[in-house]
Scaffold this active site. Sequence first.
Site, mmCIF file in Angstrom:
data_model
loop_
_atom_site.group_PDB
_atom_site.id
_atom_site.type_symbol
_atom_site.label_atom_id
_atom_site.label_comp_id
_atom_site.label_asym_id
_atom_site.label_seq_id
_atom_site.Cartn_x
_atom_site.Cartn_y
_atom_site.Cartn_z
ATOM 1 N N LYS A 56 -9.849 7.739 1.178
ATOM 2 C CA LYS A 56 -10.239 6.540 1.001
ATOM 3 C C LYS A 56 -11.783 6.438 1.182
ATOM 4 O O LYS A 56 -12.277 5.131 0.748
ATOM 5 C CB LYS A 56 -9.441 5.445 1.748
ATOM 6 C CG LYS A 56 -7.850 5.417 1.175
ATOM 7 C CD LYS A 56 -7.089 4.214 2.026
ATOM 8 C CE LYS A 56 -5.479 4.114 1.654
ATOM 9 N NZ LYS A 56 -4.919 5.135 1.785
ATOM 10 N N HIS A 99 -3.381 7.850 5.887
ATOM 11 C CA HIS A 99 -3.542 6.399 5.236
ATOM 12 C C HIS A 99 -5.041 5.784 5.461
ATOM 13 O O HIS A 99 -5.501 5.503 4.524
ATOM 14 C CB HIS A 99 -2.766 5.359 5.740
ATOM 15 C CG HIS A 99 -2.526 4.341 5.192
ATOM 16 N ND1 HIS A 99 -2.298 4.070 3.702
ATOM 17 C CD2 HIS A 99 -2.619 2.986 5.735
ATOM 18 C CE1 HIS A 99 -2.409 2.683 3.586
ATOM 19 N NE2 HIS A 99 -2.649 2.244 4.809
ATOM 20 N N HIS A 138 -9.624 1.564 -0.877
ATOM 21 C CA HIS A 138 -8.269 1.444 -0.856
ATOM 22 C C HIS A 138 -7.668 1.019 -2.195
ATOM 23 O O HIS A 138 -7.944 -0.077 -2.508
ATOM 24 C CB HIS A 138 -7.759 0.430 0.127
ATOM 25 C CG HIS A 138 -6.443 0.876 0.530
ATOM 26 N ND1 HIS A 138 -5.178 1.189 0.020
ATOM 27 C CD2 HIS A 138 -5.747 0.064 1.517
ATOM 28 C CE1 HIS A 138 -4.306 1.000 0.486
ATOM 29 N NE2 HIS A 138 -4.607 0.204 1.701
ATOM 30 N N CYS A 176 0.703 -1.247 0.094
ATOM 31 C CA CYS A 176 -0.114 0.093 0.080
ATOM 32 C C CYS A 176 0.881 1.226 -0.123
ATOM 33 O O CYS A 176 0.327 2.481 -0.091
ATOM 34 C CB CYS A 176 -0.886 0.043 1.047
ATOM 35 S SG CYS A 176 -1.944 -1.547 1.445
ATOM 36 N N GLU A 198 -2.480 5.192 13.201
ATOM 37 C CA GLU A 198 -2.050 6.334 12.585
ATOM 38 C C GLU A 198 -2.373 7.646 13.397
ATOM 39 O O GLU A 198 -1.669 8.639 13.518
ATOM 40 C CB GLU A 198 -2.661 6.543 11.087
ATOM 41 C CG GLU A 198 -2.283 7.596 10.428
ATOM 42 C CD GLU A 198 -2.730 7.679 9.002
ATOM 43 O OE1 GLU A 198 -2.311 8.486 8.103
ATOM 44 O OE2 GLU A 198 -3.663 6.808 8.774
ATOM 45 N N PHE A 207 1.342 -3.617 4.260
ATOM 46 C CA PHE A 207 1.536 -4.911 4.472
ATOM 47 C C PHE A 207 3.154 -4.885 4.837
ATOM 48 O O PHE A 207 3.904 -4.640 3.775
ATOM 49 C CB PHE A 207 0.939 -5.942 3.913
ATOM 50 C CG PHE A 207 -0.534 -6.176 4.029
ATOM 51 C CD1 PHE A 207 -1.007 -5.220 5.022
ATOM 52 C CD2 PHE A 207 -1.128 -6.880 3.304
ATOM 53 C CE1 PHE A 207 -2.590 -5.629 5.418
ATOM 54 C CE2 PHE A 207 -2.556 -7.088 3.589
ATOM 55 C CZ PHE A 207 -3.493 -6.347 4.608
#
Length: 412
Positions: free
Chosen positions: A335, A303, A340, A163, A314, A399
């Site tokens: 998002k 994010h 995403h 990501c 976050e 990830f």
Amino acid sequence: MSRRVVVTGMGAVSPIGNTVKDMFEAACAGKSGIGQIDRFDTTGLPTTIAGQLKDFDPQDFIERKEIKKMDLFIQYAIAASQEAVDDAGLTDNEPDADRIGVFIGAGLGGLSTIEKYTMIAQARGPRKITPFFIPMLIINLAPGFVSMRFGYQGPNVSAVSACATGTHSIGEAMHVIKRGSADVMLAGGAESTITQLGVGGFNAMKALSTRNDEPELASRPFDKGRDGFVMGEGAGVVVLEELEHAKKRGAKIYAEVVGYGLNADAHHITTPAPGGAGATRCIELALESAGMNPEEVDYINAHGTSTHYNDLYETMAIKNVFKDHAYKVAVSSTKSMIGHLLGAAGGVEAIFCALAIDNGVIFPTINYETKDEECDLDYVPNKMREQVVDVAMSNSFGFGGTNGTLILKKFS
């Protein structure tokens, strides 16, 4: 003297618009691009919703005979790159083509191609696999096809960092220019993984929202009722240019890229480091590289995935770095509207940051209904805000614990 890097062109295809202009207008209106998946049979899948592109026709950008050689993510990369090149006023035959490069990545690449030809091979044998199979699926064919399209002979690279791919691509492309290896770089990410394998795989991880009856309300970053992220697809590409090169051309400058941080959580394959430790350091690194104090940041494009730990950690990271200013800086997750976009997320979100600076707006976090006591910042709930933005930050955490943060500043 350090070479300065500015944004002179932008291109995007997304669930809320197949141009930057359309995407911008939809985001200002708080429009959701999430709906029922119609690309394949979702029977048996816990999640049946995603952010698909609408009315995208590759023949608007690519010759029909060439389309069959490309996975969708490559087609998206070409569409976004074409818009970015046009927006920057570049041409197909630039005299310094060897000083123009392409740095476009993807998180998963040609998953739909792998899925399709696995079934063909099983049903009809391996001799029925197209000779274009490998070029269709490998990630570096996105920048490869873009460079061939425009004749750009400079550095040609792909980042593959889940990501954080789009953010890493832009940050590393900035460094390519700063060290003098190129004067212009097309940079960003592309992704198209809304397939049975893609959705099924993320479902198996219990990462996706299952709010199938209310798709437009499913992506709800920082909201207490969030139940997972929503997959999206598309591409975001920016034209990065060395400042004097851009001024010589008389190019429009949207923003300057002034900061970039990257690091690793070194913690877990999917879960962020507790307390946002890795994200905290990544943000600090970006600020250090920009020579900025946290108080100078006006807007953070988070994010903000709409998953429990991502949003919580976050938020904690922002508090760790920004202290009291954390409650004064505007934080929003686009998002909430587009889902995403995985490897394309950082590219599109950097464009949102440049648009915020250029237009004096902050995009909303839609579907914010119930406050989470642990997520208590200003998430710009539900409605766009008009505000001068001199400095914008974009966070991407992927990830494997890979992190990336970009800082854009109003050019002066």
